[in-house]
Scaffold this active site. Structure first.
Site, short mmCIF file in Angstrom:
data_model
loop_
_atom_site.label_atom_id
_atom_site.label_comp_id
_atom_site.label_asym_id
_atom_site.label_seq_id
_atom_site.Cartn_x
_atom_site.Cartn_y
_atom_site.Cartn_z
N ASP A 10 1.96 6.33 9.06
CA ASP A 10 2.29 5.43 7.94
C ASP A 10 1.79 4.04 8.28
O ASP A 10 1.50 3.72 9.44
CB ASP A 10 3.82 5.39 7.72
N SER A 11 1.71 3.18 7.23
CA SER A 11 1.29 1.81 7.47
C SER A 11 2.32 1.04 8.29
O SER A 11 2.01 -0.02 8.83
CB SER A 11 1.08 1.10 6.13
N TYR A 42 -0.18 -1.82 3.19
CA TYR A 42 -1.43 -1.30 2.64
C TYR A 42 -1.43 -1.42 1.10
O TYR A 42 -2.48 -1.34 0.48
CB TYR A 42 -1.57 0.20 2.98
N GLY A 43 -0.23 -1.54 0.54
CA GLY A 43 -0.05 -1.39 -0.91
C GLY A 43 -0.84 -2.36 -1.77
O GLY A 43 -1.08 -2.11 -2.94
N CYS A 73 2.56 8.33 3.79
CA CYS A 73 2.40 7.07 3.07
C CYS A 73 1.73 7.40 1.73
O CYS A 73 0.67 8.04 1.71
CB CYS A 73 1.51 6.14 3.89
N ASN A 74 2.38 6.98 0.65
CA ASN A 74 1.82 7.28 -0.67
C ASN A 74 0.53 6.53 -0.93
O ASN A 74 -0.41 7.07 -1.51
CB ASN A 74 2.83 6.91 -1.77
N THR A 75 0.50 5.28 -0.49
CA THR A 75 -0.68 4.46 -0.74
C THR A 75 -1.90 5.09 -0.08
O THR A 75 -2.96 5.24 -0.68
CB THR A 75 -0.45 3.04 -0.19
N GLU A 160 10.01 -4.26 5.65
CA GLU A 160 9.37 -4.54 6.94
C GLU A 160 9.98 -5.78 7.61
O GLU A 160 9.95 -5.92 8.82
CB GLU A 160 7.85 -4.74 6.76
N CYS A 194 7.07 5.82 -2.59
CA CYS A 194 6.68 5.03 -1.42
C CYS A 194 7.67 5.37 -0.33
O CYS A 194 8.89 5.35 -0.58
CB CYS A 194 6.74 3.54 -1.73
N THR A 195 7.18 5.70 0.84
CA THR A 195 8.08 6.21 1.87
C THR A 195 9.00 5.11 2.43
O THR A 195 9.96 5.42 3.14
CB THR A 195 7.29 6.87 3.00
N HIS A 196 8.73 3.86 2.11
CA HIS A 196 9.66 2.79 2.51
C HIS A 196 10.92 2.75 1.63
O HIS A 196 11.95 2.24 2.06
CB HIS A 196 8.98 1.42 2.39
#
Ligand code: DGL
Length: 275
Positions: A10-11, A42-43, A73-75, A160, A194-196
């Site tokens: 993931d980012s 990354y988004g 990561c979806n992005t 983040e 979004c995995t966040h």
């Protein structure tokens, strides 16, 4: 170094929400988690940049002996996965596999939506890529009738920066949720694309009416991976099974350890690497 782990990329920290569920469902396997925290988010980045960063990370995980990589990561799934699967792998690593998070989520939505009205919350990159509306159209067998999207550019930086419970975060979560609710009054399923975002679930639930189902991806990706490994014994046999998990980050390991422990609920000792 672990023998042949499943790579999870993931980012930043978001992929930990997927890793947590993968480990619950597949505890016997080894995992190597890589967070590109130095270059997150990354988004808001272009297709080219997200592809370059993601491919670098995947090649790195291959160099660490991962036969299989999950892009958590979806992005990155939206912007890089197709090229990697169709162009890069056949040329460079035909025996390895890279899977993403969008297709499993789309399949699940088709199973659970009651009226076909779906909403997607994602990063600007995921939303602009139109990956969800396109994939929902393609894979839902006509069950999804309408898809509305809302880009939430501040949610990843808030996570983040450890602002999960702050008033500022509550303000932005409320704002984006109200926007998407206005776009379709019949919404019945909301994808956290979004995995966040599962890290913000307590804030999100405050503003989403109870009748709307909220889809978090971790469990779904884990269920689908179990199924994938049953259907692909040739891959399953390549994976080592000693139950170990290693963590790597492109930023400071101390920062990573502190936040990852918070998200995973267990102590973590990461190593800093350079891509
Ligand atoms: N977890 C990533 C996703 O699922 C976050 C993207 C970002 O770095 O902006 O899209």
């Amino acid at each position: 170094m672990i023998d042949s782990p499943i790579g999870v990329f993931d980012s930043g920290y978001g992929g930990l929400t997927v890793l947590k569920e993968l480990v619950k469902k597949l505890p016997q396997y080894d995992f190597l988690y890589l967070g590109d925290n130095a270059r997150t988010p990354y988004g808001t980045r272009s297709f080219r940049v997200v592809y370059d960063y993601t491919w670098q990370a995947v090649k790195y995980l291959f160099s660490q002996n991962c036969p299989l990589v999950i892009i958590a990561c979806n992005t990155a799934s939206a912007k890089a996965l197709r090229n990697i699967q169709q162009l890069d792998l056949p040329k460079i690593a035909p025996g390895r596999r890279v899977l993403g998070v969008i297709r499993p989520s789309v399949e699940k939505v088709a199973e659970i939506t009651r009226n076909g009205h779906v909403g997607v919350l994602g990063t600007p990159g995921t939303v602009l890529s139109e990956s969800y509306p396109i994939e929902l159209e393609k894979w839902s067998e006509g069950k999804v009738k309408s898809t509305v999207q809302e880009a939430c550019p501040l949610w990843v930086p808030l996570v983040e920066n450890n602002e999960i419970d702050s008033e500022g975060t509550e303000y932005f979560v409320r704002k984006n949720i109200n926007n998407i609710l206005k776009k379709d009054k019949k919404l019945d399923t909301l994808i956290l694309g979004c995995t966040h975002y599962p890290l913000l679930i307590h804030q999100i639930r405050k503003f989403v009416p109870k009748k709307i189902q909220i889809l978090e991806q971790g469990q779904i990706v884990a269920e689908k991976l179990v199924d994938y490994l049953k259907r692909h014994p040739e891959m399953e046999q390549k994976l080592s099974k000693t139950g170990k998990i290693e963590f790597q980050t492109t930023e400071s390991a101390d920062n990573f350890n502190e936040k990852a422990a918070l998200f995973l609920g267990q102590k973590v000792e990461a190593e800093t690497i350079h891509l």
